[in-house]
Scaffold this motif. Structure first.
Motif, mmCIF file in Angstrom:
data_model
loop_
_atom_site.group_PDB
_atom_site.id
_atom_site.type_symbol
_atom_site.label_atom_id
_atom_site.label_comp_id
_atom_site.label_asym_id
_atom_site.label_seq_id
_atom_site.Cartn_x
_atom_site.Cartn_y
_atom_site.Cartn_z
ATOM 1 N N GLN A 67 0.673 -0.841 0.047
ATOM 2 C CA GLN A 67 -0.005 -0.032 -0.250
ATOM 3 C C GLN A 67 0.685 1.383 0.704
ATOM 4 O O GLN A 67 0.425 2.523 -0.790
ATOM 5 C CB GLN A 67 -1.009 0.217 1.530
ATOM 6 N N ALA A 68 2.035 1.209 0.966
ATOM 7 C CA ALA A 68 3.316 2.636 1.003
ATOM 8 C C ALA A 68 3.353 2.364 -0.497
ATOM 9 O O ALA A 68 4.157 3.777 -0.972
ATOM 10 C CB ALA A 68 4.082 2.135 1.748
ATOM 11 N N THR A 69 3.938 1.810 -1.106
ATOM 12 C CA THR A 69 4.344 2.044 -2.678
ATOM 13 C C THR A 69 3.296 2.439 -3.660
ATOM 14 O O THR A 69 3.577 3.680 -3.644
ATOM 15 C CB THR A 69 4.660 -0.157 -3.293
ATOM 16 N N ALA A 70 2.392 1.573 -3.140
ATOM 17 C CA ALA A 70 1.205 2.790 -3.942
ATOM 18 C C ALA A 70 1.011 4.108 -4.024
ATOM 19 O O ALA A 70 1.277 5.064 -5.314
ATOM 20 C CB ALA A 70 0.129 1.543 -3.803
ATOM 21 N N THR A 71 0.936 4.581 -2.960
ATOM 22 C CA THR A 71 0.686 6.083 -2.171
ATOM 23 C C THR A 71 1.904 6.660 -2.523
ATOM 24 O O THR A 71 1.677 7.948 -3.488
ATOM 25 C CB THR A 71 0.487 5.576 -0.547
ATOM 26 N N TYR A 73 4.315 5.928 -4.846
ATOM 27 C CA TYR A 73 4.763 5.907 -7.309
ATOM 28 C C TYR A 73 3.236 7.372 -7.568
ATOM 29 O O TYR A 73 3.465 8.025 -8.477
ATOM 30 C CB TYR A 73 5.027 4.794 -7.403
ATOM 31 N N GLN A 74 2.058 7.230 -6.645
ATOM 32 C CA GLN A 74 1.175 8.131 -6.856
ATOM 33 C C GLN A 74 1.433 8.809 -6.615
ATOM 34 O O GLN A 74 1.941 9.952 -7.866
ATOM 35 C CB GLN A 74 -0.072 7.614 -6.140
ATOM 36 N N HIS A 75 2.234 9.638 -5.344
ATOM 37 C CA HIS A 75 2.238 11.013 -5.278
ATOM 38 C C HIS A 75 4.021 11.286 -5.700
ATOM 39 O O HIS A 75 3.200 12.766 -6.475
ATOM 40 C CB HIS A 75 2.766 10.979 -4.038
ATOM 41 N N TRP A 76 5.026 10.844 -5.915
ATOM 42 C CA TRP A 76 5.988 11.249 -6.985
ATOM 43 C C TRP A 76 5.939 10.763 -7.957
ATOM 44 O O TRP A 76 6.519 11.725 -8.973
ATOM 45 C CB TRP A 76 7.296 10.529 -6.189
ATOM 46 N N GLN A 77 5.450 9.552 -8.858
ATOM 47 C CA GLN A 77 5.120 9.653 -10.447
ATOM 48 C C GLN A 77 3.992 9.494 -11.415
ATOM 49 O O GLN A 77 3.622 9.557 -11.779
ATOM 50 C CB GLN A 77 6.446 8.104 -10.822
ATOM 51 N N GLY A 78 3.189 9.732 -10.083
ATOM 52 C CA GLY A 78 1.658 9.669 -10.672
ATOM 53 C C GLY A 78 1.224 8.471 -11.384
ATOM 54 O O GLY A 78 0.777 8.201 -12.018
ATOM 55 N N LEU A 79 1.726 7.302 -10.888
ATOM 56 C CA LEU A 79 1.404 6.183 -11.183
ATOM 57 C C LEU A 79 0.223 5.460 -10.423
ATOM 58 O O LEU A 79 -0.137 6.571 -9.321
ATOM 59 C CB LEU A 79 2.484 4.662 -11.000
ATOM 60 N N ASP A 80 -1.042 5.559 -11.380
ATOM 61 C CA ASP A 80 -2.242 4.455 -10.636
ATOM 62 C C ASP A 80 -1.756 2.816 -10.525
ATOM 63 O O ASP A 80 -2.411 2.290 -11.869
ATOM 64 C CB ASP A 80 -3.243 4.992 -10.707
ATOM 65 N N GLY A 205 16.846 19.963 -9.486
ATOM 66 C CA GLY A 205 15.672 19.959 -9.992
ATOM 67 C C GLY A 205 14.749 19.368 -10.736
ATOM 68 O O GLY A 205 13.866 19.681 -10.805
ATOM 69 N N ARG A 206 15.259 17.977 -11.602
ATOM 70 C CA ARG A 206 14.759 16.967 -12.111
ATOM 71 C C ARG A 206 13.882 15.902 -12.150
ATOM 72 O O ARG A 206 13.911 15.803 -10.602
ATOM 73 C CB ARG A 206 16.284 16.067 -12.504
ATOM 74 N N ARG A 207 12.866 15.668 -12.765
ATOM 75 C CA ARG A 207 11.725 14.310 -11.900
ATOM 76 C C ARG A 207 11.805 13.032 -12.951
ATOM 77 O O ARG A 207 12.046 13.839 -14.401
ATOM 78 C CB ARG A 207 10.689 15.234 -11.540
ATOM 79 N N HIS A 208 11.830 12.463 -12.048
ATOM 80 C CA HIS A 208 12.210 10.958 -12.552
ATOM 81 C C HIS A 208 10.745 11.189 -13.785
ATOM 82 O O HIS A 208 9.561 11.317 -12.863
ATOM 83 C CB HIS A 208 12.692 10.188 -11.614
ATOM 84 N N VAL A 209 10.661 10.487 -14.951
ATOM 85 C CA VAL A 209 10.245 9.650 -15.525
ATOM 86 C C VAL A 209 9.662 8.389 -15.606
ATOM 87 O O VAL A 209 10.789 8.034 -16.344
ATOM 88 C CB VAL A 209 9.953 10.589 -16.579
ATOM 89 N N PRO A 210 8.386 8.019 -15.334
ATOM 90 C CA PRO A 210 8.889 6.055 -14.892
ATOM 91 C C PRO A 210 8.319 5.675 -16.350
ATOM 92 O O PRO A 210 7.728 6.399 -17.570
ATOM 93 C CB PRO A 210 7.677 5.955 -14.201
#
Ligand code: GLN
Length: 386
Positions: A67-71, A73-80, A205-210
């Motif tokens: 659950q913590a992983t889902a939350t 990566y939703q927060h940091w990388q917008g993954l659902d 300032g980069r953000r990772h794009v999965p």
């Protein structure tokens, strides 16, 4: 003995760390931070081992960690991601990579690899029966090209094994590169196994794009992350695997017969850590960035030709301008005579296509970096005298 393994030499990381231990060299070879890692996360692990459950956790991982992983990566990388069917915990990212190759590759399938690449990839691909097909990336940009991909992909391509941010080059693939790769995967009906363990260690300032979040890649990507890298606790070996349910079902079959599960106290601590406030991750990056800048400035001041580093713990120098043509010989001399351990980047190529790049780990205290710089200054002075 299986010839794939009996023919291998000891990993370059172990060789260099052993030489560093024997000679008392400053070890900037194997990538691990000097910093002991976040105290609250380590305390959680300690408390969990004393007060918590120490028998087998569920094979797919503790529900709280999934659950913590889902939350996270939703927060940091917008993954659902659905924690119940799309997330699995492994004993490190390397287990996840080995398992994914075993689960997805059949003998004779082709696997596209991007070199320089992590040294575990090729033996694991071969042991799974895969035939490696290399895309050779070159300094200073180490980027993709349509021609190189077209030469590596074929109707037999089953999997691509892709590392972004890329160790050892310290580069990040551009959005155009990711689109190009996605396009080839879709056209060839290939699965992308994405080793994204450096996703949080990105600078300026980069953000990772999965890749998993790219259009049309959701069903054909295995995303692999590492708590060891996220929390600078490289010995923990807690891997996080994310994939759509049809892929995850077969990945789970491999995992259940490799390690089956991962120490529960570490899982509890990682679940806690993934929920840490943004400030923790921002300041972790800022600290590494400051070390990168300190070391890069020092190296540049000594006349080394420093390649750009936008992520990972690493800085590379091109030794060709120093008149050097053999990174392995250079690193051996550096550790034996000058007391600094580094990694020759040719070790990350199948046939040493590039032989003049040397990798240093800068994730160290100022005093460690300064001691290394002093020793490198001796090398430069000796070089000038010669
Ligand atoms: N990932 C680490 C590095 O690149 C090495 C890990 C290992 O020693 N196997 O330095």
């Amino acid at each position: 003995m299986n010839p794939i393994f009996s023919a291998l030499s000891t990993s370059v990381f172990e060789v260099m760390s052993q030489l560093a231990r024997e000679t008392g060299a400053v070890n900037l070879g194997q990538g691990f931070p000097d910093d002991p890692g976040p105290l609250d996360v380590r305390r959680k692990a300690a408390e969990a081992v004393v007060d918590g459950w120490n028998q087998y956790p569920p094979m797919m991982g503790l529900p709280e960690l999934r659950q913590a992983t889902a939350t996270h990566y939703q927060h940091w990388q917008g993954l659902d991601l659905d924690p119940g069917s799309e997330i699995m915990v492994t004993s490190g990212a390397t287990e996840a990579i080995a398992g994914a190759l075993m689960a997805l590759v059949s003998p004779g399938d082709e696997v596209v690899l991007f070199e320089p690449m992590y040294d575990a990839y090729v033996p694991l691909v071969r042991r799974a029966g895969g035939i490696p097909k290399f895309v050779t990336l070159r300094p200073p940009h180490f980027g993709l090209s349509e021609e190189a991909l077209a030469a590596a992909f074929s109707p037999r391509t089953k999997v691509v094994l892709f590392n972004n941010p890329l160790n050892p080059t310290a580069t990040i693939f551009s959005a155009t590169d990711l689109d190009l790769l996605a396009d080839f995967c879709i056209r060839h009906d290939a699965v992308a196994i994405c080793d994204e363990v450096w996703e949080h260690v990105v600078f300026d300032g980069r953000r990772h794009v999965p890749v998993l979040g790219r259009p049309d890649m959701r069903e054909r990507t295995v995303k692999i992350s590492s708590a060891g890298k996220i929390f600078s606790l490289t010995g923990w070996k807690v891997g996080l695997v994310m994939a759509a349910p049809p892929l995850m079902k077969v990945l789970a079959k491999a995992h259940q017969y490799i390690t089956f599960t991962t120490p529960p106290n570490l899982q509890t601590a990682v679940a806690y850590g993934l929920g840490k406030e943004d400030g923790y991750f921002e300041s972790m990056r800022a600290d590494f960035q400051r070390s990168r800048d300190r070391f890069a400035q020092g190296l540049t001041g000594l006349g080394f030709s420093v390649l750009p580093s936008v992520g990972t713990y690493f800085l590379n120098v091109d030794i060709a301008p120093l008149g050097e043509s053999d990174d392995v010989a250079f690193c051996r001399k550096l550790v034996m005579e000058n007391g600094v351990a580094a990694i020759p980047v040719s070790a990350f190529y199948d046939e040493a296509a590039v032989k003049t790049v040397v990798r240093f780990c800068f994730a160290k205290r100022d005093a460690t970096l300064d001691a290394a710089l002093e020793r490198l200054a001796d090398l430069r002075r000796a070089g000038t005298a010669a």
